[in-house]
Structures are given as C-alpha cells and as structure tokens.
Design a protein around this motif. Structure first.
Motif, PDB file in Angstrom:
ATOM      1  N   GLU A 158       0.708  12.663  -9.359  1.00  0.00           N
ATOM      2  CA  GLU A 158      -0.205  13.610 -10.349  1.00  0.00           C
ATOM      3  C   GLU A 158       0.687  14.124 -11.450  1.00  0.00           C
ATOM      4  N   LYS A 159       1.854  15.318 -10.455  1.00  0.00           N
ATOM      5  CA  LYS A 159       3.066  16.026 -11.248  1.00  0.00           C
ATOM      6  C   LYS A 159       3.576  14.660 -12.353  1.00  0.00           C
ATOM      7  N   ARG A 160       4.096  13.838 -11.560  1.00  0.00           N
ATOM      8  CA  ARG A 160       4.579  12.883 -13.436  1.00  0.00           C
ATOM      9  C   ARG A 160       3.294  12.700 -13.864  1.00  0.00           C
ATOM     10  N   GLN A 161       2.417  13.464 -14.002  1.00  0.00           N
ATOM     11  CA  GLN A 161       1.139  12.430 -14.781  1.00  0.00           C
ATOM     12  C   GLN A 161       0.870  10.887 -14.904  1.00  0.00           C
ATOM     13  N   ILE A 162       0.692  10.179 -13.467  1.00  0.00           N
ATOM     14  CA  ILE A 162       0.319   9.120 -13.324  1.00  0.00           C
ATOM     15  C   ILE A 162      -0.623   8.552 -12.320  1.00  0.00           C
ATOM     16  N   GLY A 163      -1.445   7.871 -13.481  1.00  0.00           N
ATOM     17  CA  GLY A 163      -2.607   7.442 -12.726  1.00  0.00           C
ATOM     18  C   GLY A 163      -2.358   7.104 -11.409  1.00  0.00           C
ATOM     19  N   LEU A 164      -3.798   6.595  -9.927  1.00  0.00           N
ATOM     20  CA  LEU A 164      -3.745   6.071  -9.603  1.00  0.00           C
ATOM     21  C   LEU A 164      -4.358   5.442  -8.668  1.00  0.00           C
ATOM     22  N   VAL A 165      -4.909   3.774  -9.122  1.00  0.00           N
ATOM     23  CA  VAL A 165      -6.029   3.596  -9.007  1.00  0.00           C
ATOM     24  C   VAL A 165      -6.663   2.155  -7.817  1.00  0.00           C
ATOM     25  N   LEU A 166      -7.434   2.824  -6.869  1.00  0.00           N
ATOM     26  CA  LEU A 166      -7.524   1.798  -6.383  1.00  0.00           C
ATOM     27  C   LEU A 166      -8.531   0.545  -6.448  1.00  0.00           C
ATOM     28  N   ASP A 167      -8.138  -0.617  -5.528  1.00  0.00           N
ATOM     29  CA  ASP A 167      -9.136  -1.202  -6.338  1.00  0.00           C
ATOM     30  C   ASP A 167      -9.680  -2.168  -4.642  1.00  0.00           C
ATOM     31  N   LEU A 168      -9.993  -1.916  -3.825  1.00  0.00           N
ATOM     32  CA  LEU A 168     -10.266  -1.997  -2.801  1.00  0.00           C
ATOM     33  C   LEU A 168     -11.551  -2.971  -1.915  1.00  0.00           C
ATOM     34  N   ALA A 169     -10.657  -4.498  -1.517  1.00  0.00           N
ATOM     35  CA  ALA A 169     -12.153  -4.979  -0.903  1.00  0.00           C
ATOM     36  C   ALA A 169     -13.114  -4.812  -0.053  1.00  0.00           C
ATOM     37  N   THR A 170     -14.378  -5.316   0.228  1.00  0.00           N
ATOM     38  CA  THR A 170     -14.991  -4.884   1.486  1.00  0.00           C
ATOM     39  C   THR A 170     -15.516  -6.748   1.622  1.00  0.00           C
ATOM     40  N   PRO A 171     -15.506  -6.761   3.001  1.00  0.00           N
ATOM     41  CA  PRO A 171     -14.437  -5.565   4.489  1.00  0.00           C
ATOM     42  C   PRO A 171     -13.694  -5.874   3.959  1.00  0.00           C
ATOM     43  N   SER A 172     -13.148  -4.882   4.195  1.00  0.00           N
ATOM     44  CA  SER A 172     -11.120  -4.388   4.805  1.00  0.00           C
ATOM     45  C   SER A 172     -10.548  -5.973   5.019  1.00  0.00           C
ATOM     46  N   PRO A 173      -9.730  -6.663   3.638  1.00  0.00           N
ATOM     47  CA  PRO A 173      -9.007  -7.640   4.576  1.00  0.00           C
ATOM     48  C   PRO A 173      -7.819  -6.939   6.202  1.00  0.00           C
ATOM     49  N   GLN A 174      -7.431  -7.747   7.185  1.00  0.00           N
ATOM     50  CA  GLN A 174      -7.202  -7.278   7.645  1.00  0.00           C
ATOM     51  C   GLN A 174      -6.180  -8.468   8.389  1.00  0.00           C
ATOM     52  N   ALA A 175      -4.831  -8.050   8.569  1.00  0.00           N
ATOM     53  CA  ALA A 175      -3.492  -8.340   8.810  1.00  0.00           C
ATOM     54  C   ALA A 175      -2.270  -8.058   9.832  1.00  0.00           C
ATOM     55  N   ILE A 176      -2.031  -9.018  10.588  1.00  0.00           N
ATOM     56  CA  ILE A 176      -0.722  -8.657  11.828  1.00  0.00           C
ATOM     57  C   ILE A 176       0.146  -7.856  11.178  1.00  0.00           C
ATOM     58  N   VAL A 177       0.200  -6.275  10.904  1.00  0.00           N
ATOM     59  CA  VAL A 177       1.514  -5.896  10.559  1.00  0.00           C
ATOM     60  C   VAL A 177       1.819  -4.761  11.351  1.00  0.00           C
ATOM     61  N   ASP A 178       2.785  -3.936  10.566  1.00  0.00           N
ATOM     62  CA  ASP A 178       3.307  -2.710  11.111  1.00  0.00           C
ATOM     63  C   ASP A 178       2.883  -1.547  10.596  1.00  0.00           C
ATOM     64  N   PRO A 179       1.755  -1.107  10.579  1.00  0.00           N
ATOM     65  CA  PRO A 179       1.126   0.101   9.424  1.00  0.00           C
ATOM     66  C   PRO A 179       2.365   1.160   8.604  1.00  0.00           C
ATOM     67  N   ILE A 180       3.353   1.481   9.766  1.00  0.00           N
ATOM     68  CA  ILE A 180       4.173   2.253   8.855  1.00  0.00           C
ATOM     69  C   ILE A 180       5.370   1.676   7.276  1.00  0.00           C
ATOM     70  N   GLU A 181       5.875   0.437   7.933  1.00  0.00           N
ATOM     71  CA  GLU A 181       6.387  -0.253   7.671  1.00  0.00           C
ATOM     72  C   GLU A 181       5.667  -1.265   6.169  1.00  0.00           C
ATOM     73  N   MET A 182       4.730  -1.286   6.786  1.00  0.00           N
ATOM     74  CA  MET A 182       3.477  -2.048   5.408  1.00  0.00           C
ATOM     75  C   MET A 182       3.470  -0.772   4.322  1.00  0.00           C
ATOM     76  N   GLU A 183       3.474   0.073   4.722  1.00  0.00           N
ATOM     77  CA  GLU A 183       3.207   1.483   4.364  1.00  0.00           C
ATOM     78  C   GLU A 183       4.429   2.113   3.149  1.00  0.00           C
ATOM     79  N   GLN A 184       6.013   1.687   3.964  1.00  0.00           N
ATOM     80  CA  GLN A 184       6.496   1.615   3.130  1.00  0.00           C
ATOM     81  C   GLN A 184       7.630   0.919   2.102  1.00  0.00           C
ATOM     82  N   VAL A 185       6.186  -0.457   2.617  1.00  0.00           N
ATOM     83  CA  VAL A 185       6.652  -1.315   1.513  1.00  0.00           C
ATOM     84  C   VAL A 185       5.746  -1.286  -0.002  1.00  0.00           C
TER      85      VAL A 185
END
Ligand code: ADP
Length: 416
Positions: free
Chosen positions: A280-307
């Motif tokens: 917001e501070k950099r005046q950049i919009g963020l759009v989330l387009d999320l599938a329903t139902p949510s896709p699932q995967a075997i991941v480390d959530p923190i590492e995935m957040e980092q990616v």
C-alpha cells in the motif's frame, strides 16, 4: 618297349652309374620308382655299360612295431621325399602346442637320407585327465570367489557413496535452511515499518474504545449495554494485533523444515497480510484470485510463504521502476487435474531475453543492491518438496512465476 617309363628311368640311372668310381655305391631316385629308391654300382671297370641296380622299398625296412604310432617319420634325399609315414596314435590330429621335432642325416655315404621325426602333442598328453578336471574345478571356484568378492566390494562402495551423498544433501539442506532463515529475517526488516503501521490500527482502536468505556463508567447513569460492546471491540482488536505479531514471529522463527498437508489459500492469505501494508505504501495493488475449494499440498507453510514473499518483493521492485498506470500483483491458486499451482503475475516491464535463462542462477541480479539469491532459494525450496518453478513473460506485459506442486498422494507415496 621304348616307352616303358621304368626302362627309360633305368637308362638315365645306368649312364650316371657308368660315371661312378670302381666299388662306389650310390642312391638314386626316379619318378618311375615312386616310394622306393635305387642303389647303383658299376659291375666291372672293363664293361662300363654293366651295372648292378637294387630297388628298395623303405617302408619294408622298418618293422611295423618298431615305428611308434605317435611319430610322423619322413625320409628324404636331397629334398625329395622317399618315405612319408603319418602318425596314427593320439595327437595325430595336431594340437596348439609346439611339436617336438627330430631331424638328422643318416651317416652313410651310399644312402645319405635325411630322417625327420615329428610328434604332435595334445594337452591331454602333457596333463592327465583327472588333474585337468581338478584344475578346472579349482579355477571355477577361484573365479566365483573373485566375482563374489568383486560384487561385495562394489556393494560396499555403493553404500559408501550413498552415505556420502546423503551426508552432502543433509549439509546442503542445513545451509539452505540457514540461508532461508537469514533472508526471511532480512526481508522482515524491510517490512517492519509497514507492519508497525498495520499495528497502529488495532492499537488506536483499542485506545479509543478503552477511553470511551472509561468515560462511560464515570457517568452517573452508565448504559449497561455499551460497556460489553466496548470491551468486545477491545478483545477483537487485541486479537488482531496478537495475530499479526504471531505471524511475524512464526515467519522469522528458526526451526526445522517440516512439510505438512497445508491449505494453499491460507498460506497466500497469511503472506498477503504481512506484505499488504508495504505494498500500500508503495502504491501497488494486491489481487488474490483463490480457487475453491482451496488446493492442498504437502509443504512447509513458512517456506512456502517465503517463496511467495520473494516473488511478491521482486514483482514490487519491478513495478517500482515501471512506468505504468496499473501497478498490481495478482496471486492465483489453481487446482489442475493433479497437483496444485500458485501463480504470481505482475504488470511490470517483464524480464529481458538475456536475463530470462539465468534468473534462477545463484548471485544473478540486475539490482544495484541485489544479492541474486532469492530466486535460487525459491527454486531449491520448491524442488525439495518435489515441485518446480518457472517463469515467462505475460503476453500483455509483466512477468508470471508459476509454482507447480505434486499431488498429495504422490508425495505420501514417495515418503513411504
Ligand atoms: P535479487 O532480487 O537480489 O536480484 P533474485 O534472485 O530474487 O535476486 O532475482 C534475480 C533477478 O531476477 C532480479 O535481479 C531481476 O532482474 C529478475 N526478476 C525477478 N523477478 C522479476 C520480475 N517480477 N520482473 C522483472 N524481473 C525480475
């Protein structure tokens, strides 16, 4: 009988005999007496035309039992063969071994024959059969033992190699985990001011609601319905602030990488919360387009957040430079037939043709203060859980990074 070959032969020999000395006996060979030889002598000096010629069959000179069956005997005179007796015993057919050989001129003036005796040898002539069998068996055993030892050594080498490889991978993973942690801490530093700003909202709300509640209780006749309302609002804002701080703490926590069954929409929502204020501070919009139902995967959530955080930061950096009215980042989750996909697209300038193939190389950067480690780390974190990441320029401009993750069942099967 002028054409009788024997007579013609005898005439030529008789003229040779006529030139012999008195008493001298000489041996003659003639085609007309094949397989035999002739001994010639002048009868008397007075009558030179008279000669005594004796015809001899050499085969009859040797008694059958005197001639060993193993021998090949050849009798020759001046290179012409008089007798050629082939061996008939064992080894007569020949062998790979060198043949014992005897050759000598018979010491006789009248019959100076060359005698050649040859014996052909077979392996069996030299080594007796039971010994060959034993030798073959022992050789086979030694060969089997050698092969077995070689196999054992190869297995041991392979085990050692596997152990070394596993050790190398564990080392690499440990380094990656440390690097990932360092980069997260570093990145969160950049987000700190945005997060602090985020936190002021619930804190301001808490303050104003608390002040209103205080005012309420200090009046003579406080409205009993208003106080629980103000307190509930305080609880909600405090929880919001607490959740934000927890997310930050989790993100920079130093812990073992642990892949679990995770909800990708939740991961996207969590990282979006962390970066929203900064964007917001950099005046950049963020759009989330999320599938329903949510896709699932075997991941480390923190590492995935980092990616995702790395991809969002890069997109934001690219948009910072971009001269475009629409400055936005879109994050999609998609559930294809198998596996799961997360896509990050920006409306920036896209990636240059020379940079495109080198993007995931460690230390490749086009930024003045860049380290070039973000995308390399993203690729290795995603590949570690069996996925892959690729990039292409969007047809309408900007870049799209696609993270493809394997289906949950495949991951579970591989872990078994
Ligand atoms: P760093 O951000 O330190 O440069 P990265 O590995 O994260 O390291 O990125 C490598 C390079 O990839 C960047 O320097 C930039 O040139 C390019 N890049 C990454 N994402 C984008 C994007 N969305 N748009 C344009 N270029 C990008």
């Amino acid at each position: 009988m002028p054409n009788d070959p024997q007579k013609t032969g005898l005439f030529s020999i008789a003229s040779a005999i006529a030139r012999q000395r008195q008493g001298e006996v000489r041996t003659y060979l003639n085609d007309a007496y094949r397989g035999r030889y002739l001994l010639g002598k002048r009868a008397t000096m007075d009558s030179p035309g008279l000669a005594i010629i004796v015809q001899i069959d050499p085969a009859l000179l040797i008694e059958g039992e005197e001639l060993p069956a193993w021998a090949h005997v050849r009798l020759s005179l001046d290179g012409d063969t008089v007798l050629d007796h082939q061996a008939t015993g064992s080894g007569a057919a020949g062998s790979i071994l060198t043949q014992p050989y005897f050759s000598k001129i018979v010491d006789s003036q009248s019959q100076p024959f060359m005698v050649d005796v040859t014996r052909r040898l077979s392996v069996a002539d030299i080594v007796n059969r039971p010994w060959i069998g034993g030798f073959a068996l022992a050789s086979l055993l030694v060969l089997l033992l050698l092969l077995f030892t070689r196999q054992l050594k190869a297995n041991a080498r392979k085990l050692q190699q596997d152990a070394r490889e596993a050790e190398r991978r564990a080392h690499l993973q440990e380094h990656e985990t440390r690097l990932a942690h360092a980069l997260r801490v570093n990145a969160l530093g950049e987000l700190a001011s945005g997060i602090a700003h985020e936190l002021t909202q619930p804190l301001t709300a808490l303050l104003s609601q608390s002040q209103a509640a205080l005012r309420l209780v200090s009046t003579d006749s406080p409205d009993p319905a208003l106080l629980p309302k103000a307190l509930s609002a305080n609880v909600r804002e405090a929880k919001r602030a607490g959740a934000m701080l927890k997310r930050m703490r989790d993100y920079i926590s130093k812990r073992e990488q642990k892949p679990v069954l995770a909800d990708l929409n939740q991961i996207v929502a969590d990282i979006a919360e962390l970066v929203r204020a900064d964007l917001e501070k950099r005046q950049i919009g963020l759009v989330l387009d999320l599938a329903t139902p949510s896709p699932q995967a075997i991941v480390d959530p923190i590492e995935m957040e980092q990616v995702l955080h790395n991809l969002i930061r890069n997109a934001a950096d690219a948009l910072q430079e971009a001269d475009t009215a629409d400055r936005s980042i879109r994050i999609e989750t998609v559930m294809p037939e198998s596996g799961a996909i997360v896509r990050v697209t920006d409306t920036g300038p896209g990636i240059g043709a020379e940079a495109l193939p080198r993007l995931f190389e460690p230390f490749f950067t086009t930024k003045i203060d860049g380290m070039g480690l973000g995308l390399a780390l993203c690729a290795s974190l995603v590949e570690r859980i069996g996925g892959h990441i690729d990039v292409r320029n969007h047809p309408t401009g900007g870049a799209t990074f696609t993270i493809a993750l394997p289906p949950v069942e495949q991951h579970l099967k591989a872990a078994q």
